[in-house]
Design a protein around this motif. Structure first.
Motif, short mmCIF file in Angstrom:
data_model
loop_
_atom_site.label_atom_id
_atom_site.label_comp_id
_atom_site.label_asym_id
_atom_site.label_seq_id
_atom_site.Cartn_x
_atom_site.Cartn_y
_atom_site.Cartn_z
N ARG A 234 4.89 -2.97 3.10
CA ARG A 234 4.52 -4.39 3.10
C ARG A 234 4.60 -4.86 4.54
O ARG A 234 5.66 -5.25 5.00
CB ARG A 234 5.49 -5.21 2.26
CG ARG A 234 5.47 -4.95 0.79
CD ARG A 234 6.36 -5.98 0.12
NE ARG A 234 6.38 -5.81 -1.31
CZ ARG A 234 6.89 -6.71 -2.15
NH1 ARG A 234 7.44 -7.81 -1.68
NH2 ARG A 234 6.88 -6.50 -3.44
N GLN B 39 -4.33 -10.80 -3.63
CA GLN B 39 -4.33 -10.54 -2.19
C GLN B 39 -4.32 -11.85 -1.40
O GLN B 39 -3.66 -11.97 -0.36
CB GLN B 39 -5.54 -9.69 -1.78
CG GLN B 39 -5.45 -8.26 -2.22
CD GLN B 39 -6.53 -7.38 -1.61
OE1 GLN B 39 -6.37 -6.18 -1.50
NE2 GLN B 39 -7.63 -7.96 -1.19
N GLU B 40 -5.05 -12.83 -1.88
CA GLU B 40 -5.09 -14.13 -1.21
C GLU B 40 -3.71 -14.78 -1.19
O GLU B 40 -3.29 -15.34 -0.17
CB GLU B 40 -6.09 -15.04 -1.92
CG GLU B 40 -6.22 -16.43 -1.32
CD GLU B 40 -7.14 -17.33 -2.12
OE1 GLU B 40 -7.40 -18.46 -1.66
OE2 GLU B 40 -7.57 -16.93 -3.23
N HIS C 91 -0.71 -13.23 -1.52
CA HIS C 91 0.27 -12.45 -0.79
C HIS C 91 -0.12 -12.20 0.66
O HIS C 91 0.73 -11.85 1.48
CB HIS C 91 0.51 -11.11 -1.49
CG HIS C 91 1.26 -11.24 -2.78
ND1 HIS C 91 2.63 -11.39 -2.83
CD2 HIS C 91 0.83 -11.25 -4.07
CE1 HIS C 91 3.01 -11.49 -4.09
NE2 HIS C 91 1.95 -11.40 -4.86
N ARG D 281 -1.85 -9.78 1.82
CA ARG D 281 -1.80 -8.35 2.15
C ARG D 281 -2.73 -7.58 1.21
O ARG D 281 -2.98 -8.02 0.08
CB ARG D 281 -0.39 -7.80 1.98
CG ARG D 281 0.67 -8.47 2.84
CD ARG D 281 2.01 -7.77 2.66
NE ARG D 281 3.08 -8.45 3.37
CZ ARG D 281 3.87 -9.36 2.83
NH1 ARG D 281 3.72 -9.69 1.56
NH2 ARG D 281 4.82 -9.93 3.55
N PRO D 282 -3.20 -6.41 1.62
CA PRO D 282 -4.05 -5.60 0.73
C PRO D 282 -3.26 -5.00 -0.41
O PRO D 282 -2.06 -4.72 -0.28
CB PRO D 282 -4.60 -4.51 1.66
CG PRO D 282 -3.59 -4.41 2.76
CD PRO D 282 -3.05 -5.79 2.96
N LEU D 283 -3.90 -4.82 -1.54
CA LEU D 283 -3.33 -4.15 -2.70
C LEU D 283 -3.88 -2.74 -2.79
O LEU D 283 -4.85 -2.39 -2.10
CB LEU D 283 -3.66 -4.91 -3.99
CG LEU D 283 -2.62 -5.91 -4.49
CD1 LEU D 283 -2.46 -7.05 -3.48
CD2 LEU D 283 -3.02 -6.47 -5.86
N THR E 181 -7.76 -8.94 -8.26
CA THR E 181 -7.24 -8.33 -7.04
C THR E 181 -7.41 -9.27 -5.85
O THR E 181 -6.49 -9.44 -5.04
CB THR E 181 -7.97 -7.00 -6.76
OG1 THR E 181 -7.79 -6.13 -7.89
CG2 THR E 181 -7.43 -6.32 -5.52
N THR F 209 0.86 -1.18 0.00
CA THR F 209 0.00 0.00 0.00
C THR F 209 0.90 1.23 0.00
O THR F 209 2.04 1.18 0.43
CB THR F 209 -0.93 0.02 1.23
OG1 THR F 209 -0.14 -0.05 2.42
CG2 THR F 209 -1.90 -1.15 1.19
N CYS G 28 -9.05 -3.55 0.22
CA CYS G 28 -7.94 -2.87 -0.45
C CYS G 28 -7.70 -1.49 0.15
O CYS G 28 -8.57 -0.92 0.82
CB CYS G 28 -8.27 -2.66 -1.93
SG CYS G 28 -8.51 -4.15 -2.88
#
Length: 351
Positions: A76, A285-286, A288, A290-292, A281, A2, A320
């Motif tokens: 991250r 995200q799933e 990694h 983490r949010p994109l 997306t 982000t 996100c």
């Protein structure tokens, strides 16, 4: 993954602008031609190394200047990375944490993002190249080896096409083209299979109908790639380029048992394309965990109130980081108060 802070200089109408972004919701509002889309375009450039509007570098550099510079800090989890882009008529310069060797692929890895803009419907209604890029973006982020395979495949294709034009030395490149082409196709199919449930969910949420993919590999279903390339050799020699293979693949959306590109309205095409973007997306995200970053440029365009609300609910449901633009500060409804910025004549300020 982000964005924390962002600064841009001499990009389109923006002499200098900077913002500190909220980790959840951000809104930039202002009149038409005030610089809203330019801000999103610059932010997207930081993660892609190119304009999502397809603009050449010469039109991105502010009038009277020689270059533009974009800088940001992306997080991250606990790690914060510095990302810088400088571009001029001499070429693109990328720096990530001081390293100048990462290139555009490094930008995509450091700041993965997706964009929903007023032209997003062309992902459904336009040519197959954009849909291949869409699918390869997912593959890049979920299959670690895909970038290497894809680059080798593109090199084999380029060399085979050169050999076809010279009408000699085609066979060695044909062997490599087929071998790598099958690997590209295999990864794409695997990625599509993994996105099926997410696409169905997003499609149902946005269109209240079931949607699905129809993937065409770029060669006939009744022949292998090797057989198809061999059968096409005479035509390839005549045209000087390879006519079958993964570079000819396409992805159609099936909506209510019809081909979406032909049989839905422009507004429905936008929602179908948004379903694709949100499903991609969600899958990345799933993987990694983490949010994109998701950029929304005037999401209200061409959507009625109910459709817009369904789109926003789906967006916010992904968790996100969102940076959205609107004509007025009260056009979009957020789950919680966003950080709000106002732009006028290319000047950005905290509202």
């Amino acid at each position: 993954m982000t964005i924390q802070s962002f600064r841009v200089e001499n990009f389109r109408c923006l002499e200098k602008a900077e913002l500190e972004a909220d980790s959840k919701y951000n809104l930039i509002y202002g009149a038409n031609a005030s610089g809203k889309t330019s801000l999103l375009e610059a932010l997207a450039y930081l993660g892609r190394g190119k304009s999502f509007r397809g603009a050449p570098v010469s039109s991105l550099i502010r009038h009277g200047q020689n270059e533009f510079v974009i800088f940001g800090k992306a997080s991250r989890g606990e790690r914060v990375s510095s990302i810088g882009v400088r571009n001029s008529r001499e070429g693109l310069e990328v720096r990530i944490d001081g390293d100048s060797g990462a290139g555009v692929a490094g930008l995509a890895e450091a700041l993965p993002l997706q964009i929903i803009d007023p032209d997003i419907h062309s992902l459904v209604s336009g040519g197959p190249e954009a849909r291949r890029r869409y699918l390869d973006w997912v593959a890049f982020h979920v299959e670690h080896e895909f970038l290497t395979v894809w680059r080798r495949f593109r090199r084999a294709l380029k060399q085979r096409n050169a050999a076809l034009r010279a009408q000699r030395g085609v066979d060695p490149w044909t062997v490599e083209f087929v071998e790598l082409g099958l690997k590209v196709d295999e990864v794409r199919r695997r990625v599509l299979d993994s996105m099926g449930d997410s696409l169905s969910f997003q499609g149902s949420a946005l269109l209240l109908q079931n949607i699905g993919f129809e993937y065409r590999s770029g060669w006939g279903v009744d022949k292998s790639l090797e057989e198809s390339v061999a059968a096409s050799l005479e035509r390839d020699l005549q045209l000087g380029s390879t006519q079958v293979g993964p570079h000819r693949a396409d992805l159609s959306l099936i909506y209510d048992e019809r081909q979406a590109r032909r049989l839905v309205s422009r507004g429905q095409q936008k929602l179908l394309a948004c379903s694709m973007i949100l499903a991609a997306t969600a899958r990345v995200q799933e993987i990694h965990g983490r949010p994109l970053l998701l950029l929304l440029d005037d999401p209200a365009a061409e959507l009625d109130r109910d459709s817009l609300q369904r789109l926003l609910q789906s967006v916010f449901g992904l968790g996100c980081q969102v940076v959205a633009t609107a004509l007025e500060a009260d056009v979009l409804s957020f789950p919680s108060a966003p950080t709000v910025f106002h732009v006028e004549h290319g000047v950005l300020s905290r509202a």
